[in-house]
Design a protein around this motif. Structure first.
Motif, PDB file in Angstrom:
ATOM      1  N   VAL A 375       0.805  -1.087   0.124  1.00 11.26           N
ATOM      2  CA  VAL A 375      -0.049  -0.119  -0.047  1.00 11.26           C
ATOM      3  C   VAL A 375       0.603   1.447   0.078  1.00 11.26           C
ATOM      4  CG1 VAL A 375      -2.002  -1.017   0.940  1.00 11.26           C
ATOM      5  CG2 VAL A 375      -0.097  -0.047   2.476  1.00 11.26           C
ATOM      6  N   LYS A 376       0.059   2.702  -0.469  1.00 13.11           N
ATOM      7  CA  LYS A 376       0.719   3.615  -0.261  1.00 13.11           C
ATOM      8  C   LYS A 376       1.160   4.147   1.298  1.00 13.11           C
ATOM      9  CE  LYS A 376       1.450   4.270  -4.801  1.00 13.11           C
ATOM     10  NZ  LYS A 376       2.609   4.458  -5.508  1.00 13.11           N
ATOM     11  N   GLU A 377       2.054   5.000   1.331  1.00 10.89           N
ATOM     12  CA  GLU A 377       1.793   5.647   2.992  1.00 10.89           C
ATOM     13  C   GLU A 377       0.831   6.328   3.314  1.00 10.89           C
ATOM     14  OE1 GLU A 377       4.919   8.510   5.578  1.00 10.89           O
ATOM     15  OE2 GLU A 377       5.236   8.085   3.330  1.00 10.89           O
ATOM     16  N   GLY A 378       0.094   6.299   4.190  1.00 11.65           N
ATOM     17  CA  GLY A 378      -1.439   7.086   4.379  1.00 11.65           C
ATOM     18  C   GLY A 378      -2.393   6.408   3.933  1.00 11.65           C
ATOM     19  N   GLN A 379      -2.448   5.354   3.271  1.00 14.58           N
ATOM     20  CA  GLN A 379      -3.352   4.697   2.864  1.00 14.58           C
ATOM     21  C   GLN A 379      -4.220   3.994   3.914  1.00 14.58           C
ATOM     22  OE1 GLN A 379      -2.615   2.366  -0.662  1.00 14.58           O
ATOM     23  NE2 GLN A 379      -4.598   1.613  -0.977  1.00 14.58           N
ATOM     24  N   MET A 380      -5.748   3.860   3.878  1.00 14.72           N
ATOM     25  CA  MET A 380      -6.413   3.364   4.839  1.00 14.72           C
ATOM     26  C   MET A 380      -6.167   1.626   4.370  1.00 14.72           C
ATOM     27  SD  MET A 380      -7.177   5.212   7.064  1.00 14.72           S
ATOM     28  CE  MET A 380      -8.252   4.110   8.097  1.00 14.72           C
ATOM     29  N   VAL A 381      -5.958   0.791   5.562  1.00 14.11           N
ATOM     30  CA  VAL A 381      -6.132  -0.486   5.596  1.00 14.11           C
ATOM     31  C   VAL A 381      -7.271  -1.211   6.283  1.00 14.11           C
ATOM     32  CG1 VAL A 381      -4.979  -2.796   5.975  1.00 14.11           C
ATOM     33  CG2 VAL A 381      -3.515  -0.686   4.998  1.00 14.11           C
ATOM     34  N   LYS A 382      -8.132  -1.969   5.581  1.00 12.88           N
ATOM     35  CA  LYS A 382      -9.114  -2.525   6.275  1.00 12.88           C
ATOM     36  C   LYS A 382      -8.903  -3.911   6.427  1.00 12.88           C
ATOM     37  CE  LYS A 382     -14.395  -3.350   5.812  1.00 12.88           C
ATOM     38  NZ  LYS A 382     -15.315  -3.195   4.731  1.00 12.88           N
ATOM     39  N   ILE A 383      -8.923  -4.218   7.841  1.00 13.63           N
ATOM     40  CA  ILE A 383      -8.773  -5.571   8.373  1.00 13.63           C
ATOM     41  C   ILE A 383     -10.170  -6.255   8.646  1.00 13.63           C
ATOM     42  CG2 ILE A 383      -7.839  -7.107   9.881  1.00 13.63           C
ATOM     43  CD1 ILE A 383      -5.612  -5.050  10.183  1.00 13.63           C
ATOM     44  N   THR A 384     -10.261  -7.370   8.224  1.00 14.41           N
ATOM     45  CA  THR A 384     -11.580  -8.000   8.284  1.00 14.41           C
ATOM     46  C   THR A 384     -11.408  -9.572   8.740  1.00 14.41           C
ATOM     47  OG1 THR A 384     -12.643  -7.102   6.327  1.00 14.41           O
ATOM     48  CG2 THR A 384     -13.645  -8.989   7.051  1.00 14.41           C
ATOM     49  N   ILE A 385     -12.136  -9.735   9.959  1.00 17.54           N
ATOM     50  CA  ILE A 385     -12.025 -10.967  10.755  1.00 17.54           C
ATOM     51  C   ILE A 385     -13.305 -11.698  10.609  1.00 17.54           C
ATOM     52  CG2 ILE A 385     -11.224 -12.152  12.771  1.00 17.54           C
ATOM     53  CD1 ILE A 385      -9.862  -9.579  13.403  1.00 17.54           C
ATOM     54  N   ARG A 386     -13.489 -12.866  10.064  1.00 17.45           N
ATOM     55  CA  ARG A 386     -14.618 -13.661   9.907  1.00 17.45           C
ATOM     56  C   ARG A 386     -14.362 -15.082  10.620  1.00 17.45           C
ATOM     57  NH1 ARG A 386     -16.503 -15.323   5.562  1.00 17.45           N
ATOM     58  NH2 ARG A 386     -18.882 -15.240   6.121  1.00 17.45           N
ATOM     59  N   PHE A 387     -15.016 -15.178  11.825  1.00 16.37           N
ATOM     60  CA  PHE A 387     -14.791 -16.666  12.404  1.00 16.37           C
ATOM     61  C   PHE A 387     -16.080 -17.310  12.824  1.00 16.37           C
ATOM     62  CE2 PHE A 387     -14.717 -13.953  16.108  1.00 16.37           C
ATOM     63  CZ  PHE A 387     -15.425 -14.565  16.991  1.00 16.37           C
ATOM     64  N   LYS A 388     -16.097 -18.610  12.992  1.00 11.89           N
ATOM     65  CA  LYS A 388     -17.106 -19.370  13.334  1.00 11.89           C
ATOM     66  C   LYS A 388     -16.730 -20.528  14.339  1.00 11.89           C
ATOM     67  CE  LYS A 388     -20.878 -22.037  10.911  1.00 11.89           C
ATOM     68  NZ  LYS A 388     -21.098 -22.563   9.620  1.00 11.89           N
ATOM     69  N   ASN A 389     -17.682 -20.841  15.292  1.00 15.82           N
ATOM     70  CA  ASN A 389     -17.425 -22.017  16.285  1.00 15.82           C
ATOM     71  C   ASN A 389     -18.246 -23.165  16.023  1.00 15.82           C
ATOM     72  OD1 ASN A 389     -18.515 -19.477  17.949  1.00 15.82           O
ATOM     73  ND2 ASN A 389     -19.493 -21.172  18.585  1.00 15.82           N
ATOM     74  N   PRO A 390     -18.192 -24.143  16.336  1.00 14.51           N
ATOM     75  CA  PRO A 390     -19.114 -25.322  16.401  1.00 14.51           C
ATOM     76  C   PRO A 390     -19.879 -25.150  17.822  1.00 14.51           C
ATOM     77  CG  PRO A 390     -17.091 -26.343  17.133  1.00 14.51           C
ATOM     78  CD  PRO A 390     -16.676 -24.749  16.727  1.00 14.51           C
ATOM     79  N   LYS A 391     -21.155 -25.910  17.611  1.00 11.65           N
ATOM     80  CA  LYS A 391     -22.099 -25.936  18.816  1.00 11.65           C
ATOM     81  C   LYS A 391     -21.459 -26.605  19.953  1.00 11.65           C
ATOM     82  CE  LYS A 391     -26.364 -25.374  16.178  1.00 11.65           C
ATOM     83  NZ  LYS A 391     -27.738 -25.859  16.033  1.00 11.65           N
ATOM     84  N   LYS A 392     -20.616 -27.764  19.723  1.00 10.47           N
ATOM     85  CA  LYS A 392     -19.846 -28.392  20.801  1.00 10.47           C
ATOM     86  C   LYS A 392     -18.361 -29.081  20.077  1.00 10.47           C
ATOM     87  CE  LYS A 392     -24.096 -30.108  23.446  1.00 10.47           C
ATOM     88  NZ  LYS A 392     -23.711 -29.437  24.494  1.00 10.47           N
ATOM     89  N   ASN A 393     -17.624 -29.428  21.098  1.00  7.88           N
ATOM     90  CA  ASN A 393     -16.220 -29.580  20.755  1.00  7.88           C
ATOM     91  C   ASN A 393     -16.300 -31.241  20.972  1.00  7.88           C
ATOM     92  OD1 ASN A 393     -15.722 -30.115  23.546  1.00  7.88           O
ATOM     93  ND2 ASN A 393     -14.643 -28.238  23.428  1.00  7.88           N
ATOM     94  N   ASN A 394     -15.186 -31.635  20.939  1.00  6.52           N
ATOM     95  CA  ASN A 394     -15.231 -33.368  20.914  1.00  6.52           C
ATOM     96  C   ASN A 394     -15.304 -33.908  22.461  1.00  6.52           C
ATOM     97  OD1 ASN A 394     -14.758 -34.333  18.149  1.00  6.52           O
ATOM     98  ND2 ASN A 394     -12.685 -33.394  18.097  1.00  6.52           N
ATOM     99  N   ASN A 395     -15.213 -33.049  23.291  1.00 12.38           N
ATOM    100  CA  ASN A 395     -15.336 -33.229  24.859  1.00 12.38           C
ATOM    101  C   ASN A 395     -16.965 -33.002  25.253  1.00 12.38           C
ATOM    102  OD1 ASN A 395     -13.828 -33.977  26.992  1.00 12.38           O
ATOM    103  ND2 ASN A 395     -14.501 -32.099  27.970  1.00 12.38           N
ATOM    104  N   GLY A 396     -17.487 -32.639  24.251  1.00 10.73           N
ATOM    105  CA  GLY A 396     -19.019 -32.432  24.448  1.00 10.73           C
ATOM    106  C   GLY A 396     -19.438 -31.188  24.978  1.00 10.73           C
ATOM    107  N   ASP A 397     -18.369 -30.206  25.046  1.00 11.64           N
ATOM    108  CA  ASP A 397     -18.807 -29.176  25.815  1.00 11.64           C
ATOM    109  C   ASP A 397     -19.228 -27.918  24.530  1.00 11.64           C
ATOM    110  OD1 ASP A 397     -17.412 -29.951  28.067  1.00 11.64           O
ATOM    111  OD2 ASP A 397     -15.435 -29.258  27.230  1.00 11.64           O
TER     112      ASP A 397
END
Length: 528
Positions: A375-397
């Protein structure tokens, strides 16, 4: 012994599969969050043991390991990583006739044919299986090695592993085929004793298998044998091959989490992770601050979960507790390796999340994990984070992310050997620039939590993510959001100890992403 060598030579010439690969089934687009045409997120690891490692339990047969990895815990690819030592047993745990043989011979004679046989029977359809190995690097620690050869699945791959074992371990020369040894001696000298020999081995991989091999440092802080200078040396010597470390080690079922049991703070785990990874501004950040493409991985290091005599515990099955998610464009082990090397991956304990999209955009350019946004100096950088979690893990939690940290540090260029910077294992510029909680993210109809963050580009930097199920100040676990040192679970009654170790691990969950680099071009000033 002569008959053994004869059969080895015939098998090496006739076997066509070192990596057994079939087209990967298309996954649910929602789960895999496809952002590139042709690619998909795949779950896997490269560090698990079978009965061909003498310190694995007798029940840890190749088939049993694969059944658990694929059928029970949903992995998409698996790299077997038995010890590159003399091996007493075959893939089914039976003693090898005539006594121990070099592991590379055992792979040729037992493991590779069994993989082929199992898939011919229709098992592990659409899965990728690969035979790597765990090397005792001279004077240092264990390194996960994989050599694919000129193409994944060639007999050359098998022979390359055999040659590597001859050159870079102290196995008796008599244990190798004499015709092969004569050829290898004409090409290289054996190097298996000194720190320089370790470097010679890495240079050999870079020279001969630059694009088709990997060497990843396993549980790096376990024995206090590395300096940051070693890491820099290794990566300088073999940048295409040695591109990462096991920052989230296996053996999580041991009383000392991860098997890291030295008394110094730098040689313990923090939230299950190696200090080099867990310490903000620590060794990993020092390497990233040079702009190095050096990535984090997790593994099970599976030998057994609980010993057959119910006295000891070691590590979970592959995929049971830890997973690497890697973006793979293709359906072969070479495709997996390319994905690993790209840095577009993230690693998770306890299924805290099962999807992550981490991108930075500046103008019309956009990059993912492992990428370098210019990018150029002074340019805006947009960071996007998308995450998802399962309802339960392998321990049943039920699982829920408490917060996600956006961590950043300056990139100042590679340190020069012989200078103080080359021995510095910290990055003083690294910090948590923003901590996001549920108040900061929106959730879409598919269950993805979405965070956006903008920053003005003013200097070369990198950004990485860390997330946990824990609050910022949980007694014995976190302080101001930082993971605390893991204490040993020391209970005399075996069954109570096993249960408490498991509870300890599932109460303390983390994920780590690989970084995004942002390179800033200074604006030119026109005087007219």
């Amino acid at each position: 012994m002569l008959n053994k060598f004869k059969s080895l030579t015939v098998l090496a010439l006739s076997l066509a599969l070192f990596s057994q690969s079939l087209p990967v089934a298309a996954k649910d687009a929602e789960e895999n969050n496809q952002t590139n045409s042709g690619g998909r997120w795949m779950k896997g690891e490269y560090h698990a043991h079978t009965t061909q490692s003498d310190d694995a339990e007798g029940s840890q047969t190749l088939e049993n390991l694969l059944n658990n990895s694929f059928d029970k815990y949903g992995m998409d690819w698996m790299g077997i990583s038995d010890h590159l030592r003399m091996s007493s047993r075959d893939d089914e745990g039976q003693l090898v006739p005539g006594g121990p043989i070099p592991l590379s011979q055992g792979i040729i004679q037992y493991q590779a044919p069994k993989m082929k046989q199992l898939q011919k029977k229709g098992k592990y359809k659409n899965k990728i299986i690969f035979s790597g190995f765990e090397w005792d690097m001279p004077t240092y620690e264990h390194v996960g090695i994989g050599i694919l050869g000129d193409q994944a699945g060639s007999s050359r791959s098998l022979k390359a592993g055999n040659q590597f074992e001859y050159l870079f371990t102290n196995q008796d020369e008599k244990m190798f085929n004499s015709t092969d040894v004569a050829i290898w001696k004409a090409q290289d000298q054996r190097a298996n004793k000194t720190p320089q020999d370790a470097r010679t081995a890495l240079a050999w991989l870079e020279k001969n298998y630059k694009n088709t091999s990997y060497a990843i440092l396993n549980h790096p802080s376990r024995k206090k044998v590395y300096t940051i200078s070693d890491f820099r040396d290794f990566n300088n010597i073999a940048p295409d091959v040695l591109f990462g470390f096991e920052g989230m080690p296996g053996n999580q079922m041991e009383p000392d989490r991860g098997g890291l049991n030295l008394t110094t703070p730098e040689n313990r785990t923090y939230g299950g992770s190696d200090y080099m990874l867990a310490k903000v501004g620590g060794a990993w950040d020092a390497l990233l601050g040079e702009g190095r493409q050096f990535w984090n991985f997790s593994n099970s290091d599976s030998h057994f979960e609980i010993s057959e005599n119910r006295l000891y515990s070691s590590g979970y099955w592959p995929g049971e507790y830890s997973k690497n998610y890697t973006w793979v464009d293709g359906s072969t082990m070479q495709s997996v390796l390319d994905g690993m090397r790209s840095g577009k991956s993230f690693s998770v304990f306890g299924d805290l999340i099962n999807a992550l999209d981490f991108q930075a955009k500046g103008g019309s350019s956009k990059v993912d994990m492992g990428g370098d946004l210019k990018v150029k100096e002074g340019q805006m950088v947009k960071i996007t984070i998308r995450f998802k979690n399962p309802k339960k893990n392998n321990n049943g939690d039920s699982v829920k992310v408490d917060h996600v940290d956006l961590i950043s540090g300056d990139v100042t260029g590679k340190a020069v050997p012989g200078t103080p910077a080359y021995s510095k294992d910290t990055n003083d510029t690294t910090k948590v620039v923003k901590r996001f909680t549920s108040k900061d993210w929106k959730t879409d109809g598919n269950g993805y939590h979405i965070i956006t963050y903008k920053v003005k580009a003013s200097k070369d930097q990198y950004f990485r993510l860390r997330g946990t199920n824990l609050g910022e100040n949980v007694s014995g676990e976190t302080s101001n959001g930082e993971p605390l040192i893991d204490s040993k679970t020391d209970i005399e009654d075996n069954e109570s100890r096993f249960a408490e170790i498991n509870n300890r691990n599932y109460k303390d969950l983390w994920f780590y992403s690989n970084p995004i680099f942002v390179s800033v071009e200074e604006r030119t000033h026109d005087n007219h």
